[in-house]
Design a protein around this motif. Sequence first.
Motif, PDB file in Angstrom:
ATOM      1  N   LYS A   1      73.545  40.883  93.430  1.00  0.00           N
ATOM      2  CA  LYS A   1      73.669  40.632  94.867  1.00  0.00           C
ATOM      3  C   LYS A   1      72.305  40.449  95.514  1.00  0.00           C
ATOM      4  N   ILE A   2      71.348  41.300  95.153  1.00  0.00           N
ATOM      5  CA  ILE A   2      70.002  41.204  95.732  1.00  0.00           C
ATOM      6  C   ILE A   2      69.350  39.891  95.331  1.00  0.00           C
ATOM      7  N   GLY A   3      69.443  39.535  94.047  1.00  0.00           N
ATOM      8  CA  GLY A   3      68.863  38.275  93.582  1.00  0.00           C
ATOM      9  C   GLY A   3      69.477  37.071  94.265  1.00  0.00           C
ATOM     10  N   ALA A   4      70.791  37.099  94.418  1.00  0.00           N
ATOM     11  CA  ALA A   4      71.482  35.984  95.068  1.00  0.00           C
ATOM     12  C   ALA A   4      71.124  35.903  96.550  1.00  0.00           C
ATOM     13  N   LEU A   5      71.003  37.050  97.200  1.00  0.00           N
ATOM     14  CA  LEU A   5      70.613  37.056  98.610  1.00  0.00           C
ATOM     15  C   LEU A   5      69.197  36.515  98.790  1.00  0.00           C
ATOM     16  N   VAL A   6      68.291  36.895  97.893  1.00  0.00           N
ATOM     17  CA  VAL A   6      66.913  36.392  97.962  1.00  0.00           C
ATOM     18  C   VAL A   6      66.909  34.876  97.751  1.00  0.00           C
ATOM     19  N   GLY A   7      67.640  34.398  96.757  1.00  0.00           N
ATOM     20  CA  GLY A   7      67.714  32.959  96.505  1.00  0.00           C
ATOM     21  C   GLY A   7      68.281  32.197  97.684  1.00  0.00           C
ATOM     22  N   THR A   8      69.329  32.724  98.281  1.00  0.00           N
ATOM     23  CA  THR A   8      69.938  32.089  99.445  1.00  0.00           C
ATOM     24  C   THR A   8      68.972  32.080 100.620  1.00  0.00           C
ATOM     25  N   ALA A   9      68.269  33.192 100.820  1.00  0.00           N
ATOM     26  CA  ALA A   9      67.296  33.272 101.914  1.00  0.00           C
ATOM     27  C   ALA A   9      66.168  32.267 101.714  1.00  0.00           C
ATOM     28  N   VAL A  10      65.705  32.103 100.474  1.00  0.00           N
ATOM     29  CA  VAL A  10      64.634  31.132 100.195  1.00  0.00           C
ATOM     30  C   VAL A  10      65.107  29.717 100.518  1.00  0.00           C
ATOM     31  N   VAL A  11      66.314  29.374 100.096  1.00  0.00           N
ATOM     32  CA  VAL A  11      66.842  28.028 100.376  1.00  0.00           C
ATOM     33  C   VAL A  11      66.977  27.812 101.885  1.00  0.00           C
ATOM     34  N   LEU A  12      67.466  28.813 102.600  1.00  0.00           N
ATOM     35  CA  LEU A  12      67.598  28.693 104.055  1.00  0.00           C
ATOM     36  C   LEU A  12      66.232  28.526 104.725  1.00  0.00           C
ATOM     37  N   MET A  13      65.255  29.312 104.290  1.00  0.00           N
ATOM     38  CA  MET A  13      63.921  29.216 104.879  1.00  0.00           C
ATOM     39  C   MET A  13      63.300  27.843 104.616  1.00  0.00           C
ATOM     40  N   LEU A  14      63.434  27.356 103.394  1.00  0.00           N
ATOM     41  CA  LEU A  14      62.888  26.036 103.073  1.00  0.00           C
ATOM     42  C   LEU A  14      63.571  24.937 103.889  1.00  0.00           C
ATOM     43  N   ASN A  15      64.873  25.081 104.109  1.00  0.00           N
ATOM     44  CA  ASN A  15      65.587  24.103 104.939  1.00  0.00           C
ATOM     45  C   ASN A  15      65.113  24.148 106.387  1.00  0.00           C
ATOM     46  N   ILE A  16      64.860  25.344 106.885  1.00  0.00           N
ATOM     47  CA  ILE A  16      64.363  25.477 108.259  1.00  0.00           C
ATOM     48  C   ILE A  16      62.994  24.813 108.383  1.00  0.00           C
ATOM     49  N   VAL A  17      62.132  25.031 107.381  1.00  0.00           N
ATOM     50  CA  VAL A  17      60.808  24.390 107.391  1.00  0.00           C
ATOM     51  C   VAL A  17      60.955  22.870 107.318  1.00  0.00           C
ATOM     52  N   LEU A  18      61.832  22.390 106.458  1.00  0.00           N
ATOM     53  CA  LEU A  18      62.058  20.947 106.318  1.00  0.00           C
ATOM     54  C   LEU A  18      62.524  20.332 107.634  1.00  0.00           C
ATOM     55  N   ILE A  19      63.489  20.964 108.272  1.00  0.00           N
ATOM     56  CA  ILE A  19      64.017  20.443 109.540  1.00  0.00           C
ATOM     57  C   ILE A  19      62.940  20.491 110.618  1.00  0.00           C
ATOM     58  N   ALA A  20      62.182  21.589 110.670  1.00  0.00           N
ATOM     59  CA  ALA A  20      61.126  21.723 111.669  1.00  0.00           C
ATOM     60  C   ALA A  20      60.061  20.641 111.471  1.00  0.00           C
ATOM     61  N   GLN A  21      59.656  20.404 110.217  1.00  0.00           N
ATOM     62  CA  GLN A  21      58.662  19.366 109.960  1.00  0.00           C
ATOM     63  C   GLN A  21      59.197  17.980 110.320  1.00  0.00           C
ATOM     64  N   THR A  22      60.462  17.755 110.033  1.00  0.00           N
ATOM     65  CA  THR A  22      61.077  16.462 110.363  1.00  0.00           C
ATOM     66  C   THR A  22      61.078  16.228 111.870  1.00  0.00           C
ATOM     67  N   LEU A  23      61.259  17.305 112.638  1.00  0.00           N
ATOM     68  CA  LEU A  23      61.285  17.191 114.094  1.00  0.00           C
ATOM     69  C   LEU A  23      59.878  17.215 114.696  1.00  0.00           C
ATOM     70  N   GLY A  24      58.846  17.354 113.852  1.00  0.00           N
ATOM     71  CA  GLY A  24      57.473  17.314 114.331  1.00  0.00           C
ATOM     72  C   GLY A  24      56.925  18.651 114.800  1.00  0.00           C
ATOM     73  N   VAL A  25      57.590  19.732 114.470  1.00  0.00           N
ATOM     74  CA  VAL A  25      57.113  21.061 114.842  1.00  0.00           C
ATOM     75  C   VAL A  25      55.987  21.448 113.881  1.00  0.00           C
ATOM     76  N   PRO A  26      54.829  21.828 114.411  1.00  0.00           N
ATOM     77  CA  PRO A  26      53.737  22.220 113.516  1.00  0.00           C
ATOM     78  C   PRO A  26      54.036  23.565 112.843  1.00  0.00           C
ATOM     79  N   ILE A  27      53.826  23.630 111.539  1.00  0.00           N
ATOM     80  CA  ILE A  27      54.048  24.852 110.768  1.00  0.00           C
ATOM     81  C   ILE A  27      52.682  25.382 110.353  1.00  0.00           C
ATOM     82  N   PRO A  28      52.294  26.579 110.836  1.00  0.00           N
ATOM     83  CA  PRO A  28      50.985  27.117 110.453  1.00  0.00           C
ATOM     84  C   PRO A  28      50.898  27.338 108.950  1.00  0.00           C
ATOM     85  N   GLY A  29      49.786  26.940 108.357  1.00  0.00           N
ATOM     86  CA  GLY A  29      49.568  27.141 106.941  1.00  0.00           C
ATOM     87  C   GLY A  29      50.079  26.022 106.051  1.00  0.00           C
ATOM     88  N   LEU A  30      50.734  25.012 106.632  1.00  0.00           N
ATOM     89  CA  LEU A  30      51.226  23.892 105.813  1.00  0.00           C
ATOM     90  C   LEU A  30      50.489  22.622 106.143  1.00  0.00           C
TER      91      LEU A  30
END
Length: 85
Positions: A56-85
């Motif tokens: 359960k912990i491993g699956a939750l971590v994996g799901t959280a990583v995918v969600l975070m990466l999607n949020i970053v992808l969408i933010a970058q697509t919309l032109g939101v600056p991401i610090p450190g990228l």
Amino acid sequence: MIPAFIVVALGVNATQALVISQVMLSIALPLPMITLLMFTGRADIMGRFVNNRATKIGALVGTAVVLMLNIVLIAQTLGVPIPGL
């Protein structure tokens, strides 16, 4: 296979179409991941095959990583600056 032939027949750049399709799939991926976590974590559905704590912990971590990466992808697509990228 037919949609791929249609895309090529329309003259769309195949590489760009592939990238866009993969982006759409990655955005849709968290929904089945979350649903799978919910179902495999229920003993009334899975019986003795229910996920243990480590799974359960491993699956939750994996799901959280995918969600975070999607949020970053969408933010970058919309032109939101991401610090450190």
